[in-house]
Enzyme design. Sequence first.
Site, PDB file in Angstrom:
ATOM      1  N   LYS A 195       0.902  -1.186   0.052  1.00 31.64           N
ATOM      2  CA  LYS A 195       0.011   0.089   0.081  1.00 31.64           C
ATOM      3  C   LYS A 195       0.899   1.372   0.028  1.00 31.64           C
ATOM      4  CE  LYS A 195      -4.018  -0.688   2.171  1.00 31.64           C
ATOM      5  NZ  LYS A 195      -5.141  -0.691   3.151  1.00 31.64           N
ATOM      6  N   LYS A 210       3.305  -4.542  10.936  1.00 29.50           N
ATOM      7  CA  LYS A 210       1.717  -4.738  11.644  1.00 29.50           C
ATOM      8  C   LYS A 210       2.365  -5.140  13.016  1.00 29.50           C
ATOM      9  CE  LYS A 210      -2.534  -4.071  10.443  1.00 29.50           C
ATOM     10  NZ  LYS A 210      -2.944  -2.765   9.712  1.00 29.50           N
ATOM     11  N   SER A 258      -1.397   9.847   7.617  1.00 27.50           N
ATOM     12  CA  SER A 258      -0.538   9.349   8.664  1.00 27.50           C
ATOM     13  C   SER A 258       0.912   9.822   8.378  1.00 27.50           C
ATOM     14  CB  SER A 258      -0.516   7.784   8.952  1.00 27.50           C
ATOM     15  OG  SER A 258      -1.305   7.539   9.787  1.00 27.50           O
TER      16      SER A 258
HETATM   17  P1  NAD Z   1     -16.417   0.194  11.120  1.00 29.14           P
HETATM   18  O1  NAD Z   1     -16.595  -1.165  12.020  1.00 29.14           O
HETATM   19  O2  NAD Z   1     -16.431   1.217  11.511  1.00 29.14           O
HETATM   20  O3  NAD Z   1     -17.733  -0.165  10.081  1.00 29.14           O
HETATM   21  C1  NAD Z   1     -18.034  -1.671   9.677  1.00 29.14           C
HETATM   22  C2  NAD Z   1     -19.436  -1.460   9.051  1.00 29.14           C
HETATM   23  O4  NAD Z   1     -19.890  -2.445   8.404  1.00 29.14           O
HETATM   24  C3  NAD Z   1     -20.618  -1.149  10.021  1.00 29.14           C
HETATM   25  O5  NAD Z   1     -21.402  -0.079   9.812  1.00 29.14           O
HETATM   26  C4  NAD Z   1     -21.250  -2.674  10.109  1.00 29.14           C
HETATM   27  O6  NAD Z   1     -22.574  -2.471  10.539  1.00 29.14           O
HETATM   28  C5  NAD Z   1     -21.002  -2.852   8.708  1.00 29.14           C
HETATM   29  N1  NAD Z   1     -21.187  -4.147   8.535  1.00 29.14           N
HETATM   30  C6  NAD Z   1     -20.814  -5.259   9.217  1.00 29.14           C
HETATM   31  N2  NAD Z   1     -21.294  -6.723   8.724  1.00 29.14           N
HETATM   32  C7  NAD Z   1     -21.901  -6.329   7.495  1.00 29.14           C
HETATM   33  C8  NAD Z   1     -22.556  -7.027   6.456  1.00 29.14           C
HETATM   34  N3  NAD Z   1     -22.486  -8.279   6.520  1.00 29.14           N
HETATM   35  N4  NAD Z   1     -22.937  -6.197   5.463  1.00 29.14           N
HETATM   36  C9  NAD Z   1     -23.004  -5.032   5.341  1.00 29.14           C
HETATM   37  N5  NAD Z   1     -22.466  -4.027   6.214  1.00 29.14           N
HETATM   38  C10 NAD Z   1     -21.754  -5.089   7.383  1.00 29.14           C
HETATM   39  O7  NAD Z   1     -15.327  -0.400  10.333  1.00 29.14           O
HETATM   40  P2  NAD Z   1     -14.278   0.639   9.453  1.00 29.14           P
HETATM   41  O8  NAD Z   1     -13.189   1.206  10.033  1.00 29.14           O
HETATM   42  O9  NAD Z   1     -15.520   1.548   8.698  1.00 29.14           O
HETATM   43  O10 NAD Z   1     -13.847  -0.284   8.239  1.00 29.14           O
HETATM   44  C11 NAD Z   1     -14.737  -0.874   7.206  1.00 29.14           C
HETATM   45  C12 NAD Z   1     -13.730  -1.379   6.238  1.00 29.14           C
HETATM   46  O11 NAD Z   1     -12.798  -0.566   5.574  1.00 29.14           O
HETATM   47  C13 NAD Z   1     -12.788  -2.636   6.764  1.00 29.14           C
HETATM   48  O12 NAD Z   1     -12.614  -3.626   5.489  1.00 29.14           O
HETATM   49  C14 NAD Z   1     -11.360  -2.020   7.037  1.00 29.14           C
HETATM   50  O13 NAD Z   1     -10.503  -2.767   6.910  1.00 29.14           O
HETATM   51  C15 NAD Z   1     -11.442  -1.021   5.984  1.00 29.14           C
HETATM   52  N6  NAD Z   1     -10.424   0.108   6.130  1.00 29.14           N
HETATM   53  C16 NAD Z   1     -10.488   0.913   7.126  1.00 29.14           C
HETATM   54  C17 NAD Z   1      -9.763   2.002   7.584  1.00 29.14           C
HETATM   55  C18 NAD Z   1      -9.921   3.144   8.409  1.00 29.14           C
HETATM   56  O14 NAD Z   1      -9.322   3.978   8.255  1.00 29.14           O
HETATM   57  N7  NAD Z   1     -10.932   2.775   9.312  1.00 29.14           N
HETATM   58  C19 NAD Z   1      -8.501   2.285   6.596  1.00 29.14           C
HETATM   59  C20 NAD Z   1      -8.481   1.222   5.362  1.00 29.14           C
HETATM   60  C21 NAD Z   1      -9.235   0.201   5.269  1.00 29.14           C
END
Ligand code: NAD
Length: 445
Positions: A124, A136, A379
Amino acid sequence: MWYRNAWPLNLSNNTTNRMETVISKQNERMHADDKNVCKLCMSELGEIYMDLGLSLDELDLLAMPRRSFTVHFPARMDSGKVKMFVGHRIQYNDARGPTKGGIRFHPELTIDHVRDLAFLMVLKCAVVNIPFGGSKGGVVVNPKELSSSELEQVTRAYIRSIGNYIGPFKDIPAPDVYTDEQIMVWILDEFERIKGEHVPAIVTGKPFELQGIKARSYSTSLGGIYVLEEAMRKMGMQASEAGVAVQGFGHVGRNAASILYEKGYKIIAVSDSGGGIINGEGLDIREVMKHKDVTGSVMDFKGSKNITNEELLTCECDILIPAALSDQLTKDNAHAVQATIILELANAPTTTDADEIFFDKKMMLIPDVLANAGGVVVSFFEWSQNLNNDSWEESRVLQKLRDIMITSFNDVYVLCHEGSCRMRRAAYQLAVKRILHAERLRGNL
Ligand code: NAD
């Protein structure tokens, strides 16, 4: 070698099964559902090994982490008793700069999974061309079972254990699953106690008051949107005419829906773990957010129709944004997906066979390794700001984020066209070339 079974094709069944078992035990708050991440990484890299004609020396260099630590450390619980914990940290590759990667607290954390995620960070950072390698780490613990003071003790004890191996020019931690701003502050404070001086650049994701950076909270979503808009420009699509469906209404999905709504896009469907809602005329996302805050779900929002998550993925829309879990778009539903652009804000939401189906259908899939890199880019700004004892205006953060995301998109887009290949393949090729070039310059190849 650990990778010989996996490379150049897939992880062994045992590893895959173990990852799946781990993830199936996660509850909804274990949001970074990334079980598919390295399966995908490995199969893509297997192909790139052949595309780029890599030598076995190059493959070996890419396939092995530079440093892996497992530490066992005591932390005092509220009862007064001392309990032993296990922590890991893997610094996968630092040819392009100090390693950078999150710290995860999870009861099922394994060194194998940490290594896979560290490798993904290497790729990435190389795709968006920031001067970091990838790492990590984390602690095998369920933070829900600890009090706040126990969590603090565990965090501080972990940092004491790995303190000699991290640093602003060695390896810089950040938040990940179940770790947040508060934990970053404990990391900062413990490291500074060890060193006896202020070292704000030791960790990113700090609160603004302790030299964190503006815009970090929504940088992943905004970075993805910058890339999306560049893709739309190339395809001659207009914001006002684009219908968007967003799967996941957590940190990333909610911010993405909200930013796009404010920019004038028509958000026709959103979902969370309970299911989704749709309104072809567009949803009022500000009201949906209030509804979710009050009821805990997006479902039953007035003026919309409830749908399943499966229906959301295949609904009639122009832009589909998976922002929840991995493995959502598979060969079973890929043919039914109607979007023109798929923006992967989640990690690994698409399996390789679905990716190929989208490519055949001439849809544009913007891969996770590019689409959700905005968080690590900001970051990098936080780290630079700290090293220079500076404080960036939000407008400067956003402008530089935009520049990097658009340049990276175009780097990948050009390769994609030159090689007539999927964007994910092009992004991995770009990353691998950059990493190996740095290794060659250093005389390591
Ligand atoms: P989060 O826990 O804040 O949100 C996850 C969301 O997915 C919630 O709304 C939950 O209800 C929903 N969810 C769970 N199961 C589900 C399903 N079966 N169908 C539909 N929705 C469902 O997590 P996040 O931080 O928003 O991360 C979401 C994704 O983005 C992950 O794959 C994470 O690895 C990726 N990501 C996050 C970041 C970050 O900055 N937070 C950075 C890079 C990648």
